[in-house]
Design a protein around this motif. Structure first.
Motif, PDB file in Angstrom:
ATOM      1  N   ILE A   9       0.720  -1.450  -0.393  1.00 10.86           N
ATOM      2  CA  ILE A   9      -0.092  -0.156   0.019  1.00 10.86           C
ATOM      3  C   ILE A   9       0.980   1.025  -0.012  1.00 10.86           C
ATOM      4  CG2 ILE A   9      -1.533   1.253   1.114  1.00 10.86           C
ATOM      5  CD1 ILE A   9      -2.710  -1.546   0.440  1.00 10.86           C
ATOM      6  N   GLN A  10       1.008   1.692  -0.840  1.00  4.63           N
ATOM      7  CA  GLN A  10       2.010   2.891  -0.969  1.00  4.63           C
ATOM      8  C   GLN A  10       1.995   4.289  -1.917  1.00  4.63           C
ATOM      9  OE1 GLN A  10       5.695   2.178  -3.915  1.00  4.63           O
ATOM     10  NE2 GLN A  10       5.687  -0.161  -3.054  1.00  4.63           N
ATOM     11  N   ASP A  11       0.253   3.746  -2.182  1.00  2.00           N
ATOM     12  CA  ASP A  11      -0.594   5.874  -2.227  1.00  2.00           C
ATOM     13  C   ASP A  11      -1.826   5.355  -1.717  1.00  2.00           C
ATOM     14  OD1 ASP A  11      -1.827   3.980  -3.940  1.00  2.00           O
ATOM     15  OD2 ASP A  11      -1.020   4.142  -5.518  1.00  2.00           O
ATOM     16  N   PHE A  12      -2.414   6.733  -1.956  1.00  3.23           N
ATOM     17  CA  PHE A  12      -3.446   6.634  -0.769  1.00  3.23           C
ATOM     18  C   PHE A  12      -5.301   6.244  -1.812  1.00  3.23           C
ATOM     19  CE2 PHE A  12      -7.881   8.960  -1.018  1.00  3.23           C
ATOM     20  CZ  PHE A  12      -8.245   8.673   0.903  1.00  3.23           C
ATOM     21  N   PRO A  13      -5.268   6.600  -3.130  1.00  6.79           N
ATOM     22  CA  PRO A  13      -6.013   5.133  -3.796  1.00  6.79           C
ATOM     23  C   PRO A  13      -5.681   3.680  -3.506  1.00  6.79           C
ATOM     24  CG  PRO A  13      -5.121   6.831  -5.375  1.00  6.79           C
ATOM     25  CD  PRO A  13      -3.918   6.411  -4.248  1.00  6.79           C
ATOM     26  N   SER A  14      -4.843   3.287  -3.243  1.00  2.96           N
ATOM     27  CA  SER A  14      -4.537   1.682  -3.067  1.00  2.96           C
ATOM     28  C   SER A  14      -4.936   1.809  -1.394  1.00  2.96           C
ATOM     29  CB  SER A  14      -3.252   0.940  -3.379  1.00  2.96           C
ATOM     30  OG  SER A  14      -2.259   1.960  -2.279  1.00  2.96           O
ATOM     31  N   PHE A  15      -4.623   2.997  -0.183  1.00  2.00           N
ATOM     32  CA  PHE A  15      -5.520   2.431   0.542  1.00  2.00           C
ATOM     33  C   PHE A  15      -6.546   2.858   1.170  1.00  2.00           C
ATOM     34  CE2 PHE A  15      -6.660   5.061   4.934  1.00  2.00           C
ATOM     35  CZ  PHE A  15      -6.105   4.153   5.618  1.00  2.00           C
ATOM     36  N   SER A  16      -7.228   3.576   0.572  1.00  2.66           N
ATOM     37  CA  SER A  16      -8.601   4.089   0.154  1.00  2.66           C
ATOM     38  C   SER A  16      -9.843   3.019  -0.743  1.00  2.66           C
ATOM     39  CB  SER A  16      -9.190   5.441   0.253  1.00  2.66           C
ATOM     40  OG  SER A  16     -10.524   5.908  -0.267  1.00  2.66           O
ATOM     41  N   ARG A  17      -9.204   2.075  -0.972  1.00  2.00           N
ATOM     42  CA  ARG A  17     -10.312   1.428  -2.441  1.00  2.00           C
ATOM     43  C   ARG A  17      -9.804   0.164  -0.851  1.00  2.00           C
ATOM     44  NH1 ARG A  17      -7.530   1.150  -6.371  1.00  2.00           N
ATOM     45  NH2 ARG A  17      -5.657  -1.018  -5.942  1.00  2.00           N
ATOM     46  N   LEU A  18      -8.577  -0.528   0.215  1.00  2.74           N
ATOM     47  CA  LEU A  18      -8.988  -1.820   0.466  1.00  2.74           C
ATOM     48  C   LEU A  18     -10.462  -1.442   1.678  1.00  2.74           C
ATOM     49  CD1 LEU A  18      -7.402  -4.452   0.923  1.00  2.74           C
ATOM     50  CD2 LEU A  18      -6.577  -3.296   2.814  1.00  2.74           C
ATOM     51  N   VAL A  19      -9.927   0.049   2.334  1.00  2.00           N
ATOM     52  CA  VAL A  19     -11.197   0.434   3.278  1.00  2.00           C
ATOM     53  C   VAL A  19     -12.170   0.083   2.754  1.00  2.00           C
ATOM     54  CG1 VAL A  19     -11.692   2.258   5.052  1.00  2.00           C
ATOM     55  CG2 VAL A  19      -8.953   2.105   4.568  1.00  2.00           C
ATOM     56  N   SER A  20     -12.435   0.741   1.121  1.00  2.76           N
ATOM     57  CA  SER A  20     -14.209   1.009   0.412  1.00  2.76           C
ATOM     58  C   SER A  20     -13.824  -0.342   0.382  1.00  2.76           C
ATOM     59  CB  SER A  20     -13.816   1.321  -0.280  1.00  2.76           C
ATOM     60  OG  SER A  20     -13.528   3.121  -0.333  1.00  2.76           O
ATOM     61  N   GLU A  21     -13.481  -1.692   0.032  1.00  2.77           N
ATOM     62  CA  GLU A  21     -13.958  -2.463  -0.157  1.00  2.77           C
ATOM     63  C   GLU A  21     -14.028  -3.398   1.415  1.00  2.77           C
ATOM     64  OE1 GLU A  21     -11.274  -5.305  -3.494  1.00  2.77           O
ATOM     65  OE2 GLU A  21      -9.767  -3.836  -2.459  1.00  2.77           O
ATOM     66  N   TRP A  22     -13.959  -3.136   2.493  1.00  4.07           N
ATOM     67  CA  TRP A  22     -14.464  -3.307   3.414  1.00  4.07           C
ATOM     68  C   TRP A  22     -15.723  -2.731   4.550  1.00  4.07           C
ATOM     69  CZ3 TRP A  22     -14.258  -7.808   6.574  1.00  4.07           C
ATOM     70  CH2 TRP A  22     -14.324  -7.156   8.048  1.00  4.07           C
ATOM     71  N   GLY A  23     -15.692  -2.120   4.153  1.00  5.31           N
ATOM     72  CA  GLY A  23     -16.738  -0.895   3.535  1.00  5.31           C
ATOM     73  C   GLY A  23     -18.425  -1.630   3.378  1.00  5.31           C
ATOM     74  N   ASP A  24     -17.765  -2.610   1.993  1.00 12.53           N
ATOM     75  CA  ASP A  24     -18.981  -2.813   1.606  1.00 12.53           C
ATOM     76  C   ASP A  24     -19.505  -4.305   1.974  1.00 12.53           C
ATOM     77  OD1 ASP A  24     -20.707  -3.420  -0.281  1.00 12.53           O
ATOM     78  OD2 ASP A  24     -18.894  -3.900  -2.398  1.00 12.53           O
ATOM     79  N   VAL A  25     -17.707  -4.877   2.118  1.00 15.92           N
ATOM     80  CA  VAL A  25     -18.274  -6.456   3.214  1.00 15.92           C
ATOM     81  C   VAL A  25     -18.835  -5.948   4.298  1.00 15.92           C
ATOM     82  CG1 VAL A  25     -16.845  -8.293   4.060  1.00 15.92           C
ATOM     83  CG2 VAL A  25     -16.222  -7.363   2.019  1.00 15.92           C
ATOM     84  N   VAL A  26     -19.520  -5.525   5.040  1.00 18.88           N
ATOM     85  CA  VAL A  26     -19.401  -5.010   5.926  1.00 18.88           C
ATOM     86  C   VAL A  26     -21.400  -4.632   5.542  1.00 18.88           C
ATOM     87  CG1 VAL A  26     -19.752  -3.592   8.921  1.00 18.88           C
ATOM     88  CG2 VAL A  26     -17.499  -4.283   8.257  1.00 18.88           C
ATOM     89  N   SER A  27     -20.947  -3.900   5.022  1.00 14.94           N
ATOM     90  CA  SER A  27     -22.754  -2.645   4.581  1.00 14.94           C
ATOM     91  C   SER A  27     -23.574  -4.723   4.113  1.00 14.94           C
ATOM     92  CB  SER A  27     -22.316  -1.840   3.392  1.00 14.94           C
ATOM     93  OG  SER A  27     -22.012  -0.489   4.186  1.00 14.94           O
ATOM     94  N   GLN A  28     -22.705  -5.303   2.616  1.00 14.10           N
ATOM     95  CA  GLN A  28     -23.487  -6.191   3.225  1.00 14.10           C
ATOM     96  C   GLN A  28     -23.816  -7.284   3.579  1.00 14.10           C
ATOM     97  OE1 GLN A  28     -24.101  -6.621  -0.279  1.00 14.10           O
ATOM     98  NE2 GLN A  28     -23.374  -5.646  -1.840  1.00 14.10           N
ATOM     99  N   ALA A  29     -23.268  -7.263   4.713  1.00 14.03           N
ATOM    100  CA  ALA A  29     -23.553  -8.215   5.934  1.00 14.03           C
ATOM    101  C   ALA A  29     -24.817  -7.707   6.397  1.00 14.03           C
ATOM    102  CB  ALA A  29     -21.836  -9.192   6.954  1.00 14.03           C
ATOM    103  N   ALA A  30     -24.189  -6.287   7.254  1.00 16.62           N
ATOM    104  CA  ALA A  30     -25.708  -5.618   8.079  1.00 16.62           C
ATOM    105  C   ALA A  30     -26.634  -5.463   7.526  1.00 16.62           C
ATOM    106  CB  ALA A  30     -24.783  -4.177   8.037  1.00 16.62           C
ATOM    107  N   ARG A  31     -26.519  -5.440   5.732  1.00 15.30           N
ATOM    108  CA  ARG A  31     -28.250  -5.252   5.587  1.00 15.30           C
ATOM    109  C   ARG A  31     -29.161  -6.390   5.735  1.00 15.30           C
ATOM    110  NH1 ARG A  31     -25.112  -3.771   0.194  1.00 15.30           N
ATOM    111  NH2 ARG A  31     -25.530  -1.750   1.330  1.00 15.30           N
ATOM    112  N   ARG A  32     -28.141  -7.727   5.576  1.00 18.63           N
ATOM    113  CA  ARG A  32     -28.805  -9.022   5.852  1.00 18.63           C
ATOM    114  C   ARG A  32     -28.349  -9.687   7.638  1.00 18.63           C
ATOM    115  NH1 ARG A  32     -26.019  -8.116   1.062  1.00 18.63           N
ATOM    116  NH2 ARG A  32     -27.005  -8.994  -1.056  1.00 18.63           N
ATOM    117  N   ASP A  33     -28.291  -8.447   8.112  1.00 19.54           N
ATOM    118  CA  ASP A  33     -27.900  -9.644   9.401  1.00 19.54           C
ATOM    119  C   ASP A  33     -27.258 -10.479   9.428  1.00 19.54           C
ATOM    120  OD1 ASP A  33     -28.392  -9.839  12.398  1.00 19.54           O
ATOM    121  OD2 ASP A  33     -29.764  -9.916  11.970  1.00 19.54           O
ATOM    122  N   TRP A  34     -26.295 -10.596   8.627  1.00 20.18           N
ATOM    123  CA  TRP A  34     -25.402 -11.745   8.098  1.00 20.18           C
ATOM    124  C   TRP A  34     -24.000 -11.288   9.163  1.00 20.18           C
ATOM    125  CZ3 TRP A  34     -25.305 -13.880   2.650  1.00 20.18           C
ATOM    126  CH2 TRP A  34     -26.821 -14.409   2.150  1.00 20.18           C
TER     127      TRP A  34
END
Length: 205
Positions: free
Chosen positions: A173-198
């Motif tokens: 992780i050498q630049d902000f886009p790669s850092f931000s992308r990984l955090v946002s992907e984790w946000g998607d995982v958490v959001s997809q699980a949360a909206r299903r109560d999974w």
């Protein structure tokens, strides 16, 4: 060789309805495919089961990581360097939200003065044959989703301090886009699980 991780979101109620002796095999097959599927190589992003099958799981592969945990480690290193330059409300929210993503086992909690994780590592008594890296029950996912609601609108504001203060980042992780992308992907995982109560499960592969 680095550690690789397969991430699943799973219908916890469905898993609990299955006899305990069968659950590990179901989770393992969802993550890695049937035992005879030697070519079980899935594209990055989301993979859902065939519509004809029970839709109790989904698999997520982080982009540009080849399932390696190295990207997560180096994102944690970048955040460790960056967090001193971030205002307290966003810093505290990202500390909490990112703990399962960056610091497997929550080792970060012992390194940051005053940091107490709102989500402790989950435990399960039927995973004796699974090499589990991450285990988040639905109620723990809901807590992380709450913190993501505070992080997501302000994530872009971290670009300026990242570019200013992290002048020679190394590793994956050498630049902000790669850092931000990984955090946002984790946000998607958490959001997809949360909206299903999974739940969320990370398995070492």
């Amino acid at each position: 060789m680095g550690v690789c991780m397969e991430v699943l979101i799973v219908d916890w109620a469905h898993l609990e309805s299955v006899p305990a002796g069968q659950r590990e095999d179901l989770v393992r097959e969802a993550a890695f495919g049937p035992d005879d599927a030697y070519d079980y190589i899935l594209p990055p992003g989301w993979t859902w089961p065939d519509p004809a099958e029970a839709r109790w799981w989904a698999r997520y592969e982080f982009l540009d990581t080849m399932t390696s945990y190295k990207a997560h480690f180096w994102a944690g290193e970048r955040w460790d360097e960056l967090r001193a330059f971030v205002d307290a409300p966003l810093r505290d929210a990202l500390d909490q939200f990112s703990a399962p993503l960056f610091w497997d086992g929550y080792t970060y909690a012992s390194e940051v003065s005053g940091f107490s994780p709102a989500v402790e590592p989950g435990a399960c008594d039927w995973t004796s044959r699974l090499d589990v890296m991450l285990w988040l029950l639905p109620e723990e996912v809901a807590v992380l989703h709450h913190f993501w609601g505070h992080v997501e609108p302000h994530l872009g504001s971290l670009r300026e301090p990242f570019d200013r203060h992290l002048t020679e980042p190394i590793g994956w992780i050498q630049d902000f886009p790669s850092f931000s992308r990984l955090v946002s992907e984790w946000g998607d995982v958490v959001s997809q699980a949360a909206r299903r109560d999974w739940a969320v499960i990370g398995l070492r592969s």
